[in-house]
Design an enzyme around this catalytic site. Structure first.
Site, PDB file in Angstrom:
ATOM      1  N   SER A  32     -43.157 -40.513  -4.826  1.00 16.94           N
ATOM      2  CA  SER A  32     -42.386 -40.422  -2.942  1.00 16.94           C
ATOM      3  C   SER A  32     -42.380 -41.632  -3.182  1.00 16.94           C
ATOM      4  CB  SER A  32     -43.494 -40.519  -2.442  1.00 16.94           C
ATOM      5  OG  SER A  32     -44.260 -38.775  -2.275  1.00 16.94           O
ATOM      6  N   ARG A  36     -37.788 -42.494  -2.091  1.00 19.13           N
ATOM      7  CA  ARG A  36     -37.352 -43.393  -0.718  1.00 19.13           C
ATOM      8  C   ARG A  36     -37.137 -44.598  -1.015  1.00 19.13           C
ATOM      9  NH1 ARG A  36     -41.281 -39.348   0.136  1.00 19.13           N
ATOM     10  NH2 ARG A  36     -42.001 -38.783   2.228  1.00 19.13           N
ATOM     11  N   GLN A 178     -42.653 -34.604   3.846  1.00 18.47           N
ATOM     12  CA  GLN A 178     -41.029 -34.134   3.904  1.00 18.47           C
ATOM     13  C   GLN A 178     -40.023 -33.556   5.037  1.00 18.47           C
ATOM     14  OE1 GLN A 178     -40.373 -31.180  -0.061  1.00 18.47           O
ATOM     15  NE2 GLN A 178     -41.809 -32.326  -1.362  1.00 18.47           N
ATOM     16  N   ASP A 325     -51.170 -33.182  -3.330  1.00 20.78           N
ATOM     17  CA  ASP A 325     -50.917 -32.880  -4.316  1.00 20.78           C
ATOM     18  C   ASP A 325     -52.052 -33.331  -5.800  1.00 20.78           C
ATOM     19  OD1 ASP A 325     -48.308 -32.431  -3.565  1.00 20.78           O
ATOM     20  OD2 ASP A 325     -47.352 -34.593  -4.387  1.00 20.78           O
ATOM     21  N   ARG A 397     -48.187 -30.078 -12.777  1.00 21.41           N
ATOM     22  CA  ARG A 397     -49.348 -30.796 -11.772  1.00 21.41           C
ATOM     23  C   ARG A 397     -50.096 -30.258 -12.794  1.00 21.41           C
ATOM     24  NH1 ARG A 397     -48.005 -34.901  -9.344  1.00 21.41           N
ATOM     25  NH2 ARG A 397     -46.512 -35.570  -7.851  1.00 21.41           N
TER      26      ARG A 397
HETATM   27  C1  S3P Z   1     -44.537 -35.242  -0.778  1.00 19.57           C
HETATM   28  C2  S3P Z   1     -45.398 -34.672   0.190  1.00 19.57           C
HETATM   29  C3  S3P Z   1     -45.837 -33.449  -0.060  1.00 19.57           C
HETATM   30  C4  S3P Z   1     -46.253 -33.220  -1.436  1.00 19.57           C
HETATM   31  C5  S3P Z   1     -44.512 -33.399  -1.781  1.00 19.57           C
HETATM   32  C6  S3P Z   1     -44.708 -35.257  -2.180  1.00 19.57           C
HETATM   33  C7  S3P Z   1     -42.966 -36.263  -0.227  1.00 19.57           C
HETATM   34  O1  S3P Z   1     -45.587 -32.555   0.231  1.00 19.57           O
HETATM   35  O2  S3P Z   1     -46.090 -31.981  -1.810  1.00 19.57           O
HETATM   36  O3  S3P Z   1     -44.966 -34.045  -3.800  1.00 19.57           O
HETATM   37  O4  S3P Z   1     -43.144 -37.540  -0.908  1.00 19.57           O
HETATM   38  O5  S3P Z   1     -42.556 -36.760   1.296  1.00 19.57           O
HETATM   39  P1  S3P Z   1     -45.554 -32.355   2.050  1.00 19.57           P
HETATM   40  O6  S3P Z   1     -44.173 -32.106   2.142  1.00 19.57           O
HETATM   41  O7  S3P Z   1     -46.034 -30.865   1.714  1.00 19.57           O
HETATM   42  O8  S3P Z   1     -46.285 -33.311   3.074  1.00 19.57           O
END
Ligand code: S3P
Length: 453
Positions: A32, A36, A178, A325, A397
């Protein structure tokens, strides 16, 4: 769930029971935060250095998309140098941007691209195209964006450029980092203030990194965040911590089979990510956070885990978004615990790289575990686990989680379709081997050429 036909030449992991794991490992950079770091450095003023970047397929898809929009990147070993183009510097890409398996790349880029003066198309692999994209398109349209999704609301996303955006006050229907991040990114270019409200907290890496790069973020609670458009980002040296979601597999491995302990160094322990720690500790798991420190606005620690008698628990629904996750490997821990573990309030798991409730339930039953499936969760009766052949349905995963089950299983576990492990943890097998797990990687040309137990 209906099993898809297996294509020829897919990759299989054979995870054989071992007596124990232990020693010291590190896991690669956080996925993540790597996404970013790329996105924000690209639109910053000046040259950023990203250390410890995760060179996985998902992050490389984001990198390629940014390069297609004229961002120059220099790769120096594990580090990247990003020559930021500034908030107005992205160029029209020559064609559709293919984000492969990455939902994060697609949704975060949708936020950025909704605000650009040029048209764009975001697409990806078969799994990505099935994932819900209206959830990001709807609020972006409220900001003024013009976005078309494919018939059922998935990718490809077609984004019309040149639409001025205006800030909104929006309550997300689900806690999703996200979606929150996509709106905060679009808000950088929007007129006025954008406020994003969530039903529960979700990972806050975007907010932290924007803050480090000089954008003012107002956080009125762990559920509500606001940003006013018109600011600029300053290039930074960014250090990416180890990915807690990758460390999670080894936390469970250590709990199942590290009598002398297993040390996982340099792991990001941002509290919006570490719900699994609380759940495992409640199950009786001994996990210590050592050498806690902070780097680039993110907390980091070394995690020391020792083999523990686990007991089943009812997982508090407040922890779901903080461990979103980690459920595949938590379900493995639950299958090895004494008693019943119940997870509810986790319907979102059906919309990840696969339907993680359905695929995990099927896999656990193949290993002889008693599982009840609900629309929004699972209940798992812990007990003994046999060997068997699992189809990961191409979900990284799930593939990694089932390798860990071999620590408690009576025979080898064969896991089909494991290529996608490269989307988040390309070195998984070598790190697992270093910890003491025995995973063989083979290729199959069809169902019948795999050895039977
Ligand atoms: C992520 C947010 C999570 C996660 C994904 C990565 C991110 O999803 O499941 O693998 O980097 O913002 P969500 O949008 O459900 O929080």
């Amino acid at each position: 769930m209906p099993q898809q036909p297996l294509s020829e030449g897919y990759q299989v992991f054979i995870s054989r029971p071992v007596a124990s794991v232990g020693g010291e490992i590190t896991v690669p950079g956080d996925k993540s935060i790597s996404h970013r770091a790329l996105l924000l450095s690209s639109i910053a003023d000046g040259t950023s250095i990203i250390r410890g970047f995760l060179h996985s397929e998902d992050c490389l898809a984001t990198l390629a998309a940014l390069q297609a929009m004229a961002v120059d990147v220099v790769v120096e070993g594990d580090d990247l140098k990003i020559l930021g183009v500034g908030i107005e510097g992205l160029h029209s890409p020559p064609g559709p941007l293919n984000l492969g398996n990455s939902g994060t790349a697609t949704r975060l880029l949708a936020g950025v691209l909704a605000a650009q003066p040029f048209d764009s198309v975001l697409t990806g692999d078969a799994s990505l195209r099935k994932r819900p994209m209206e959830r990001v398109a709807i609020p972006l349209r409220l900001m003024g964006a013009v976005i078309e999704t494919r018939g059922g609301g998935g990718a490809p996303l077609k984004i019309k450029g040149g639409r001025p955006l205006t800030g909104i006050d929006y309550t997300l229907p689900i806690a999703s980092a996200q979606l929150k991040s996509a709106l905060l990114l679009a808000a950088l270019w929007a007129e006025g203030q954008t406020t994003v409200r969530s039903p529960n907290p979700s990972r806050d890496h975007t907010e932290r990194m924007l803050g480090v790069m000089g954008v003012k973020i107002e956080q009125s609670s762990s559920h509500t965040v606001s940003l006013t458009g018109g600011g600029r980002l300053q290039a930074q040296e960014l250090e990416i911590p180890g990915d807690f979601s990758s460390a999670a597999f080894f936390l469970v491995a250590g709990l199942l089979g590290a009598p002398d302990g297993l040390l996982i160094r340099n792991v990001g322990v941002n509290p919006t990510r570490t719900g699994l720690l609380k759940i495992l500790q409640e199950m009786g798991g001994q996990i210590e956070l050592r050498n806690q420190r902070e780097c680039g606005g993110e907390p980091i620690a070394d995690l020391f885990v020792t083999q523990s008698e686990l007991r089943g628990v009812e997982v508090c629904t407040d922890l779901v978004s903080l461990s979103i996750d980690e459920f595949p490997v938590l379900f493995i821990a639950a299958a090895c615990a004494r008693g019943q573990t119940v997870v509810t309030g986790a319907e979102e798991l059906r919309h990840k790289e696969s339907d993680r409730l359905g695929v995990m339930a099927t896999g656990l039953r193949i290993l002889g575990v008693s599982v009840t499936e609900y629309s929004d969760g699972l209940s798992i009766e812990g007990g003994s686990i046999s060997g068997g052949r699992i189809d990961s349905q191409g979900d990284h995963r799930i593939a990694m989680a089932f390798t860990i089950a071999s620590l408690a299983a009576k025979g080898a576990i064969e896991i089909l379709r494991t290529e996608e492990v490269a989307t988040s943890f390309p070195d998984f097998v070598s790190v697992a081997t270093r910890s003491g797990l025995a995973i063989e990687v083979v290729r199959s040309r069809g169902k019948d050429d795999l050895s039977d137990e």
